[in-house]
Design an enzyme around this catalytic site. Structure first.
Site: not given
Lengths: 212, 105
Positions: A116, A119-121
């Site tokens: 991702c 962000c950090s999905c």
């Protein structure tokens, strides 16, 4: 639990916390301040936070491993998982809270990996919280530019003849990689197969290996 | 408006991948749970939360941690929406840091 006869939510009277021996950091203090204001403001209760933490704990790499092991053994289940990952999770009693989940299958011609970049999905319902590397700026930056080199840092060597596809997740669509079943696992049952499927193989940063 | 969002780091040069992990701290788990609830209850939506992170100055973003950045973004959003008061928040942070304990929360 008995009824409280006062207004405060004393959730820190709950059983010993795992990091009680750590010094209070500014980050934690800022969270505790926010939490106390949200509880005082009636936005949420400490019990609701506790219940949600328990719910979140159910998300662990074991969930994805169960699904993939089932898919390796049952072509019909595999087809359903590839068609509708959330419904296939529900079949195994897993409640996937993600907006949408898509499963992508590794093949002898193409290895897949997930990042991702913004962000950090991450598919938390099936894998739990993302590992440090996944949320790192280094992984987010480099995975899309030099995936082969990044995989080498994980000890994963993908032959040049095999393509690598990198899938960039976002909050509306998250990916699950279905690794190839390793050779030499023909006699294994579902539970034994699930044990071979490590967390990072579900984002394409590791490969399942047959037991020695 | 910058050509590129602060968060848009895909493809940028960067150092080695940090392979050593660490377990999530208790407060970090609590924070994720509380943020989940804020969404479930409709207090915030994902896109406005993301916007607060995207608005962070580049140098702040570069030096921020994963949990720290999320927390700051959410605090900013909740203040903006009037869910919490900025002064009350900062006062509470000071109070907790001065006491140095988790007990009174």
């Amino acid at each position: 639990m008995s009824t409280h006869d006062h207004n405060h939510d004393h959730d820190d009277h709950a059983p010993t916390r795992e990091d009680d021996d750590l010094e209070l950091t500014e980050g934690e203090a800022r969270f505790l301040a926010l939490k106390s204001l949200l509880i005082e403001g009636g936005v949420m209760t400490a019990d609701e936070i506790r219940a949600r933490m328990e719910f979140n704990e159910r998300g662990s790499p074991h969930q994805a491993a169960r699904m993939i092991a089932r898919a390796w053994l049952d072509p019909d289940y595999k087809a359903r998982m590839l068609a509708d990952t959330k419904a296939a999770a529900a079949e195994l009693g897993i409640e996937a809270t993600e907006a949408a989940l898509v499963t992508i299958e590794n093949t002898p011609e193409r290895h897949n990996m997930v990042v991702c970049t913004l962000c950090s999905c991450y598919p938390r319902s099936l894998l739990g919280e993302p590992p440090a590397f996944y949320v790192s700026k280094a992984y987010r930056s480099r995975a899309v530019r030099e995936p082969r080199k990044v995989l080498r840092e994980f000890g994963v060597e993908i032959p040049d003849a095999v393509d690598i596809a990198v899938h960039d997740s976002n909050a509306d669509l998250r990916y699950v990689i279905m690794p190839m079943r390793p050779a030499g696992t023909e006699g294994l049952n579902e539970e034994e197969l699930a044990a071979l499927i490590a967390r990072d193989s579900v984002v394409g940063c590791a490969l399942p290996v047959a037991p020695a | 408006m910058a050509d590129k969002l602060t968060t848009d780091i895909g493809g940028d040069p960067a150092g080695p991948i940090p392979l050593e992990g660490r377990d999530q701290l208790f407060w970090e788990k609590q924070m994720i749970a509380a943020f989940n609830l804020l969404q479930v209850k409709g207090v915030v939506v994902t896109d406005e939360f993301r916007r607060t992170v995207e608005e962070m100055p580049a140098d702040y973003y570069a030096g921020s941690t994963f949990y720290g950045r999320r927390l700051d973004g959410m605090v900013r959003l909740l203040i903006e929406k009037g869910v919490i008061d900025a002064d009350a928040f900062e006062a509470r942070v000071r109070e907790i840091l001065e006491s140095g304990t988790r007990d009174h929360v």
